[in-house]
Write an enzyme that holds these catalytic residues in place. Structure first.
Site, PDB file in Angstrom:
ATOM      1  N   GLU A 190       0.829  -1.202   0.000  1.00 40.89           N
ATOM      2  CA  GLU A 190       0.000   0.000   0.000  1.00 40.89           C
ATOM      3  C   GLU A 190       0.864   1.252   0.000  1.00 40.89           C
ATOM      4  O   GLU A 190       1.805   1.381   0.787  1.00 40.89           O
ATOM      5  CB  GLU A 190      -0.896   0.000   1.239  1.00 40.89           C
ATOM      6  N   LYS A 202      -9.510   2.212  -3.530  1.00 40.05           N
ATOM      7  CA  LYS A 202     -10.028   1.755  -2.243  1.00 40.05           C
ATOM      8  C   LYS A 202     -11.406   2.341  -1.975  1.00 40.05           C
ATOM      9  O   LYS A 202     -11.629   3.547  -2.107  1.00 40.05           O
ATOM     10  CB  LYS A 202      -9.059   2.148  -1.119  1.00 40.05           C
ATOM     11  N   CYS A 251      -5.628  -2.706   2.661  1.00 36.48           N
ATOM     12  CA  CYS A 251      -5.530  -2.540   4.114  1.00 36.48           C
ATOM     13  C   CYS A 251      -6.824  -2.913   4.834  1.00 36.48           C
ATOM     14  O   CYS A 251      -7.224  -4.073   4.870  1.00 36.48           O
ATOM     15  CB  CYS A 251      -5.099  -1.105   4.429  1.00 36.48           C
TER      16      CYS A 251
END
Length: 527
Positions: free
Chosen positions: A279, A349, A401
């Protein structure tokens, strides 16, 4: 009971302390400890101790249990606030206490409703009502409140009871019922153990027998099978210090470090199919580093490789926490293609982390402390469902994440032709705490639920490869600069959980609650 031995106020205090201790003990059920048996025992103890409590007394008891669960279980959250958020330790601990109290409201609601719907006097009237209260109503209330905790205010489904089984003997049941279903099973076991205190052995014998038989049968009905094919991957753990990650002068050294770590895996003997950078491995918007991306794209293409990297993408005035693919997209060997900003082989995301990636009530909170102005805390959301990434001809379902903790999002983005699950993260925010280890445990559960191999690439650990049964087959030590290279076996077929999801379980729980309300009403009339 304590209230028979001590004055009322003193027994209340000791009861709340013991509830806190029981809740705190559940943290030992999760990574890195893995003492999974403590979970049903702690729940059974809380049920036994609170069986005569009603109204606000039941609510306070279970609030204390929940506060203990989260105050200890997610104590690592304060590391990011105190170490990297610029808050004094006392303030970060106070915020942790507020968060833990909020999360404790969900078990408090379950405990309050348990004795509200079927009061103690109704439950004691017949054994059938008593058994249904603890084997039907309690598991149903627990699951509904856990589900709500994973949805309200964007959700925080951390420390679901079922995650205690990720490395436990019941883990494969998740391929049918998911992590929330495992919470349901453990709640039933806890209820059955509680009934032993009423000198009823049959429920615990029956429940354990069914669970053991189901655990034995599950591997034989799992439709997931190996294809006989594999993909060679390299997961790059850059181990960039969090204090330097977003500093402008560290940008080029960071990018060059990832490229240097990757270059050794481009030669003919050790050439890999897919390279994964974690990430925000490139901690800058694409437009700022276009030259680097162009060169990395060419290098990957010339070596018949794809690089998946975390980066900041931008569209007009909106920024996104993203993954992009460099090099070869749709096949192992393909003609050279120039890198393009905002290409179609990109993942943005969707489930953003409150405070870390967006700040609710930003105008009010940002002036208060540096913690509310963390780097890149103004992201926009990507779509809930997005196409799989295509890397060297392989289909990859990503989750960035925090997103990996949401099973239905992962489920909706895992397709019949998905080859791999991928989650990338930067858990350096949480130092040497248990947070990254719990995060890894949750990711393992997604592999079981989806029946797909899972790749987890992180900045400083845990970087690992997980098989479709939740087993870590290879990993890197935390806090080291290293590259994990592995041949990952591919699988075909869909698990039962992938097909049905959580909805049948939620409907069952609502039905059980409806039946319990009916039983409780009749019991009150009889009394």
């Amino acid at each position: 009971m304590l209230n028979k031995l001590l004055p009322h106020s003193q027994s209340n205090l000791l009861s709340l302390i013991s509830a806190f201790a029981a809740g705190a003990s559940t943290s030992l059920s999760f990574a890195p400890y893995g003492l999974w048996l403590l979970m049903p025992i702690a729940l059974a103890f809380a049920l036994w101790q609170s069986q005569q409590l009603i109204g606000k007394h039941a609510f306070r008891y279970w609030l204390s249990f929940g506060f203990g669960t989260f105050a200890v279980g997610i104590s690592w959250v304060h590391v990011s606030m105190a170490t990297f958020g610029g808050l004094p330790l006392a303030v970060s601990l106070a915020l942790m206490a507020i968060l833990s109290l909020y999360l404790g409201l969900y078990p408090a609601l379950a405990g309050y409703l348990l004795n509200k719907i079927i009061p103690p006097q109704s439950a004691s009237s017949t054994y059938g009502v008593l058994a249904f209260k603890y084997l039907g109503l309690f598991p149903a209330l627990w699951i509904i409140t856990e589900w709500l905790r994973g949805w309200v205010l964007t959700g925080f489904p951390w420390l679901w009871v079922g995650y205690s089984q990720t490395n436990g003997p019941l883990s494969e049941l998740a391929s049918i019922i998911g992590a929330l279903g495992l919470s349901f099973v453990l709640a039933i076991i806890a209820g059955a153990v509680m009934l032993v205190t009423h000198k009823r052995l049959l429920p615990v014998i029956a429940v354990l027998s069914v669970v053991i038989i189901a655990t034995f049968i599950t591997p034989h009905i799992n439709p997931v099978t190996a294809t006989g094919k594999s993909v060679k991957v390299a997961l790059v753990q850059g181990n960039i210090a969090q204090s330097m990650k977003w500093e402008p002068e560290a940008l080029w050294p960071t990018m060059l470090k990832f490229m240097d770590l990757t270059r050794n895996h481009f030669d003919e003997q050790s050439s890999v199919d897919i390279v994964i950078w974690p990430e925000a491995a490139i901690p800058a918007p694409e437009a700022m580093v276009e030259d680097f991306l162009f060169n990395a794209n060419q290098v990957a293409n010339l070596n018949n490789t794809a690089i998946i990297t975390g980066i900041i993408s931008r569209e007009e005035h909106d920024f996104y926490n993203s993954l992009i693919v460099l090099g070869n997209h749709h096949s192992k060997q393909q003609p050279s293609a120039d890198y393009q900003i905002n290409g179609d082989n990109e993942f943005r995301k969707h489930h953003l982390l409150p405070i870390g990636e967006f700040v609710p009530f930003a105008e009010l909170l940002r002036p208060l402390a540096p913690f509310f102005n963390l780097p890149m805390s103004s992201f926009q959301r990507g779509d809930f469902i997005q196409p799989n990434l295509s890397a060297a001809g392989y289909k990859v379902a990503p989750a960035i994440c925090y997103e990996i903790v949401f099973p239905e999002q992962v489920r909706d983005n895992t397709l019949i032709d998905t080859d791999l699950l991928l989650t990338v993260s930067n858990d350096a925010w949480f130092g040497t705490s248990n947070g990254p280890l719990q995060h890894m445990e949750i990711a393992q559960m997604r592999a079981i639920e989806m029946g797909k191999p899972l790749l987890r690439a992180t900045n400083n650990g845990v970087t690992a490869i997980v098989d479709p049964y939740g087993n870590i087959i290879d990993s890197l030590p935390q806090f080291e600069t290293a590259v994990l290279v592995s041949e990952v076996a591919l699988y075909q077929g869909e698990t039962w959980f992938k097909r049905i999801g959580q909805l049948p379980l939620l409907i069952l729980c609502l039905l059980l609650i409806f039946i319990a309300i009916s039983l409780g009403y009749r019991g009150r009339r009889a009394v």
